[in-house]
Design a protein around this motif. Sequence first.
Motif, PDB file in Angstrom:
ATOM      1  N   GLN A 104       0.788  -1.219   0.000  1.00 30.78           N
ATOM      2  CA  GLN A 104       0.000   0.000   0.000  1.00 30.78           C
ATOM      3  C   GLN A 104       0.823   1.273   0.000  1.00 30.78           C
TER       4      GLN A 104
ATOM      5  N   THR B 279       0.720  -3.578   7.131  1.00 28.47           N
ATOM      6  CA  THR B 279      -0.353  -2.690   6.671  1.00 28.47           C
ATOM      7  C   THR B 279      -0.770  -1.752   7.797  1.00 28.47           C
ATOM      8  N   GLU B 280      -0.893  -2.297   8.997  1.00 27.90           N
ATOM      9  CA  GLU B 280      -1.237  -1.462  10.164  1.00 27.90           C
ATOM     10  C   GLU B 280      -0.170  -0.379  10.376  1.00 27.90           C
TER      11      GLU B 280
ATOM     12  N   GLN C 194     -11.805  -9.011  11.809  1.00 31.50           N
ATOM     13  CA  GLN C 194     -12.298  -8.970  10.427  1.00 31.50           C
ATOM     14  C   GLN C 194     -12.816  -7.588  10.034  1.00 31.50           C
ATOM     15  N   ASP C 195     -13.193  -6.793  11.037  1.00 30.89           N
ATOM     16  CA  ASP C 195     -13.680  -5.432  10.766  1.00 30.89           C
ATOM     17  C   ASP C 195     -12.545  -4.458  10.471  1.00 30.89           C
ATOM     18  N   ARG C 196     -11.325  -4.828  10.788  1.00 27.56           N
ATOM     19  CA  ARG C 196     -10.216  -3.896  10.597  1.00 27.56           C
ATOM     20  C   ARG C 196      -9.878  -3.766   9.113  1.00 27.56           C
ATOM     21  N   SER C 197      -9.536  -2.544   8.725  1.00 26.92           N
ATOM     22  CA  SER C 197      -9.280  -2.336   7.293  1.00 26.92           C
ATOM     23  C   SER C 197      -8.036  -3.116   6.844  1.00 26.92           C
ATOM     24  N   SER C 198      -7.066  -3.282   7.760  1.00 18.84           N
ATOM     25  CA  SER C 198      -5.855  -4.039   7.385  1.00 18.84           C
ATOM     26  C   SER C 198      -6.218  -5.485   7.042  1.00 18.84           C
TER      27      SER C 198
ATOM     28  N   GLN D  70      -9.244  -6.523   6.077  1.00 20.36           N
ATOM     29  CA  GLN D  70     -10.034  -6.541   4.835  1.00 20.36           C
ATOM     30  C   GLN D  70      -9.119  -6.428   3.622  1.00 20.36           C
ATOM     31  N   LYS D  71      -8.098  -5.614   3.769  1.00 23.15           N
ATOM     32  CA  LYS D  71      -7.129  -5.463   2.670  1.00 23.15           C
ATOM     33  C   LYS D  71      -6.412  -6.795   2.410  1.00 23.15           C
TER      34      LYS D  71
END
Length: 235
Positions: A8, A42-43, A212-216, A218-219
């Motif tokens: 990213q 990613t985080e 699973q809700d974290r954008s990292s 999901q990415k």
Amino acid sequence: MMAGYRGQSPPKSRKWQSENSMEIALYYAPITCALAPYITLTEAGATFEVRPLNFRKGQHTSPEYLKINPKHKVPLLVVDGRILSESVAIQTWIARTFPQAKLLPADPWQELQAISLMSWCSGGIHPFLARINSPPKVCDVPGTEENVKKLAAANLMELFKIADDLLAGRDFFFDHFTAPDAHFFWCQRRARQFEIDLSGFKNCVAHFERMQDRSSVQKLLAFEKSVQEGFAKAA
Ligand SMILES: N[C@@H](CCC(=O)N[C@@H](CS)C(=O)NCC(=O)O)C(=O)O
């Protein structure tokens, strides 16, 4: 080996997420524990390249890969040409390199507790998942496969109970998301893929859903899907 995917580009609005000057490459394969460092990188807002390996094609045992990782495993991190294997070391490196992301607790004792948790994921939980994945690696006596799986599943239930107790009354293992959460997320995901019933461990289930809700995450899941599709097309 497949060409790398560029990771990213960090949002410019977060100062600490500016482009890292190092060249970071993560050797990864779908489904595997290499998803944990993908999440933490990613985080951290790191810019990194992912080099997916197709295990079905034996790319992890190719002479080219064995040269850089004779253990034929992922994850493997390459930082400016230097190689680092083992999840715990990789996660610790990411946390230390991107301190603003707070991927390990600040308090030294708590930091060691986090490293202890990751070591437990890697050395305590993972080996039982591995034996369900490949029973003949631990016992090749004909007819024992189901027993190996059953014993491993029983051990995993004990381990997930411990994790469930650790997560009681909290969203994450510490007071915010840290690297062990990513590592444990993989452990739980892999156990579920093996249809181990973890529904009785309510705190683990809640942790899984929160992750699973974290954008990292999901990415990561979108990335995994794209790699799997790429592998299927190339098959
Ligand atoms: N101790 C290692 C274990 C890594 C590991 O076992 N990775 C698996 C995928 S989950 C792998 O690459 N297996 C391929 C093989 O053993 O050939 C770590 O924690 O990084």
